[in-house]
Design a protein around this motif. Structure first.
Motif, PDB file in Angstrom:
ATOM      1  N   SER A 151      23.797 -48.283  -3.292  1.00  0.00           N
ATOM      2  CA  SER A 151      23.650 -49.115  -4.417  1.00  0.00           C
ATOM      3  C   SER A 151      22.546 -49.860  -4.374  1.00  0.00           C
ATOM      4  CB  SER A 151      25.015 -50.036  -4.383  1.00  0.00           C
ATOM      5  OG  SER A 151      24.834 -50.984  -5.517  1.00  0.00           O
ATOM      6  N   THR A 152      21.924 -50.447  -3.225  1.00  0.00           N
ATOM      7  CA  THR A 152      20.874 -51.296  -3.129  1.00  0.00           C
ATOM      8  C   THR A 152      19.603 -50.275  -3.461  1.00  0.00           C
ATOM      9  OG1 THR A 152      21.789 -52.430  -1.250  1.00  0.00           O
ATOM     10  CG2 THR A 152      19.442 -52.464  -1.507  1.00  0.00           C
ATOM     11  N   PHE A 153      19.532 -49.092  -2.984  1.00  0.00           N
ATOM     12  CA  PHE A 153      18.425 -48.050  -3.378  1.00  0.00           C
ATOM     13  C   PHE A 153      18.563 -47.873  -4.810  1.00  0.00           C
ATOM     14  CE2 PHE A 153      17.512 -43.642  -4.276  1.00  0.00           C
ATOM     15  CZ  PHE A 153      16.424 -43.453  -3.752  1.00  0.00           C
ATOM     16  N   TYR A 154      19.640 -47.833  -5.469  1.00  0.00           N
ATOM     17  CA  TYR A 154      19.399 -47.516  -6.992  1.00  0.00           C
ATOM     18  C   TYR A 154      18.953 -48.796  -7.751  1.00  0.00           C
ATOM     19  CZ  TYR A 154      21.823 -42.971  -6.563  1.00  0.00           C
ATOM     20  OH  TYR A 154      21.990 -41.804  -6.294  1.00  0.00           O
ATOM     21  N   TRP A 155      19.367 -49.919  -7.060  1.00  0.00           N
ATOM     22  CA  TRP A 155      18.866 -51.342  -7.997  1.00  0.00           C
ATOM     23  C   TRP A 155      17.394 -51.235  -7.719  1.00  0.00           C
ATOM     24  CZ3 TRP A 155      21.097 -53.788 -11.629  1.00  0.00           C
ATOM     25  CH2 TRP A 155      22.249 -53.877 -11.590  1.00  0.00           C
ATOM     26  N   MET A 156      16.800 -50.850  -6.623  1.00  0.00           N
ATOM     27  CA  MET A 156      15.473 -51.099  -6.348  1.00  0.00           C
ATOM     28  C   MET A 156      14.547 -49.834  -7.259  1.00  0.00           C
ATOM     29  SD  MET A 156      15.374 -51.802  -2.301  1.00  0.00           S
ATOM     30  CE  MET A 156      13.629 -51.462  -2.138  1.00  0.00           C
ATOM     31  N   VAL A 157      15.214 -48.578  -7.343  1.00  0.00           N
ATOM     32  CA  VAL A 157      14.295 -47.664  -8.105  1.00  0.00           C
ATOM     33  C   VAL A 157      14.453 -47.368  -9.351  1.00  0.00           C
ATOM     34  CG1 VAL A 157      14.308 -45.069  -8.119  1.00  0.00           C
ATOM     35  CG2 VAL A 157      14.581 -46.280  -5.970  1.00  0.00           C
ATOM     36  N   TRP A 158      15.622 -47.936 -10.114  1.00  0.00           N
ATOM     37  CA  TRP A 158      15.690 -47.829 -11.375  1.00  0.00           C
ATOM     38  C   TRP A 158      14.869 -48.850 -12.347  1.00  0.00           C
ATOM     39  CZ3 TRP A 158      17.085 -44.215 -14.320  1.00  0.00           C
ATOM     40  CH2 TRP A 158      18.560 -43.096 -13.931  1.00  0.00           C
ATOM     41  N   PRO A 159      14.401 -49.927 -11.816  1.00  0.00           N
ATOM     42  CA  PRO A 159      13.671 -50.924 -12.766  1.00  0.00           C
ATOM     43  C   PRO A 159      12.148 -50.300 -12.662  1.00  0.00           C
ATOM     44  CG  PRO A 159      14.617 -52.227 -11.292  1.00  0.00           C
ATOM     45  CD  PRO A 159      15.402 -50.835 -10.796  1.00  0.00           C
ATOM     46  N   VAL A 200      11.474 -46.771 -12.562  1.00  0.00           N
ATOM     47  CA  VAL A 200      11.913 -45.706 -13.478  1.00  0.00           C
ATOM     48  C   VAL A 200      11.707 -45.988 -14.634  1.00  0.00           C
ATOM     49  CG1 VAL A 200      13.364 -43.908 -14.099  1.00  0.00           C
ATOM     50  CG2 VAL A 200      13.103 -44.385 -11.556  1.00  0.00           C
ATOM     51  N   ILE A 201      12.549 -47.124 -15.134  1.00  0.00           N
ATOM     52  CA  ILE A 201      12.415 -47.533 -16.401  1.00  0.00           C
ATOM     53  C   ILE A 201      11.108 -48.004 -17.052  1.00  0.00           C
ATOM     54  CG2 ILE A 201      13.474 -49.360 -18.047  1.00  0.00           C
ATOM     55  CD1 ILE A 201      15.987 -49.257 -16.547  1.00  0.00           C
TER      56      ILE A 201
END
Length: 306
Positions: A27-35, A37-38
């Motif tokens: 979950s932490t990984f996705y919260w760090m990566v998605w910004p 990517v966007i």
């Protein structure tokens, strides 16, 4: 002694705890990566898609527009000014890439040797990379237009301002670009040279290998990956040359030193050719991508031979 049921419950609890930690990490990984990517999509991918869309129109950068299909792309191959810009860009890029890597490798070999104040000279050679190229360009412009004609007045080529010479003005741009690009290339080569064990050179010396033989049989094969990185990055960067040209010649005399990027900037933002030059930018992107991929393929196959 704990009962089997108690041991099973303990293992289950441990497994659940580990699964919970793994889920939190993901979950932490996705919260760090998605910004990221966007942001990449909004500021890179989306503008590219919009640019491709407008390259199929006759949009001038203002006012109304209509779809024209691929006519912009067809006209580019008939435009002598565009073809000249591509020719200049490739001539400049190939020349600057060769000089940058030859000079950088020679300097890196010298710095890697046992010389006095090696770390100091490493810092000195890296200084050009951190300086603003546009500012340094105006310094070089003064040197080429005022200093050299006085110092080298006896040499016909430099007796007058070389920047006004339609045949040789591009060499001044090469000198500025290579001067700055060598700084980064030297650091890459030094990193590669430091991965080579000294024992290999000592063993080669005992076998009677001369310095040139050591370079061709040990040094260059072992830093071939670093050579690939430098060549690919150098050629890609030089194909997109812009700042040195603006500072020294602004594309002149006439259009003798007009690169593709300068042509796109001029025509797209102030020449009323927004859609036309956007199509040019799309083609240029494809050209750079293909050239880089071919370079990687060829140079990496050479690494495998080594």
């Amino acid at each position: 002694m704990p009962l089997p049921a108690a041991r099973g419950a303990g293992r289950a609890g441990t497994t659940t705890a580990r699964r919970g930690k793994r889920d939190r990490a993901q979950s932490t990984f996705y919260w760090m990566v998605w910004p990221a990517v966007i942001a990449f999509f909004l500021f890179h991918t989306l503008p590219v898609l919009v640019g491709i869309f407008f390259s199929l129109t006759n949009y001038a950068g203002y006012g109304a527009w209509n779809f024209v299909g691929v006519s912009n792309y067809v006209n580019l191959f008939r435009d002598d000014r565009v073809l000249q810009a591509y020719g200049f860009s490739f001539l400049f890029a190939v020349t600057a890439t060769v000089l940058t890597n030859l000079i950088s490798l020679a300097i890196a070999l010298g710095l890697n040797a046992k010389i006095l104040a090696r770390d100091f000279w490493r810092g000195v050679y890296f200084v050009p990379y951190v300086l603003a190229i546009l500012v340094i360009g105006y310094v070089f412009q003064f040197i080429f237009s005022n200093s050299l004609p006085k110092i080298l007045s006896g040499i016909p080529l430099f007796a007058d301002n070389i920047l006004t010479n339609e045949t040789w003005a591009w060499t001044a741009i090469v000198a500025l670009a290579v001067w700055q690009a060598c700084a980064f290339a030297i650091i890459i080569y030094l990193a590669g040279l430091q991965t080579i064990p000294r024992e290999m050179y000592e063993a080669a010396s005992l076998d009677g290998a001369k310095p040139w033989k050591q370079f061709t049989s040990i040094t260059f094969p072992l830093i071939s990956a670093f050579f690939t990185i430098n060549v690919v990055l150098s050629l890609k960067s030089f194909l997109q040359v812009f700042d040195p040209i603006v500072a020294l010649t602004n594309g002149g005399p006439g259009t003798a030193t007009e690169s593709v990027t300068l042509l796109i900037f001029r025509g797209g933002f102030s020449g009323g050719e927004f859609a036309y030059q956007t199509a040019n930018a799309v083609i240029f992107f494809v050209v750079i991508t293909v050239v880089s991929l071919v370079q990687f393929r060829v140079l990496q196959s050479r690494e495998a031979e080594f």
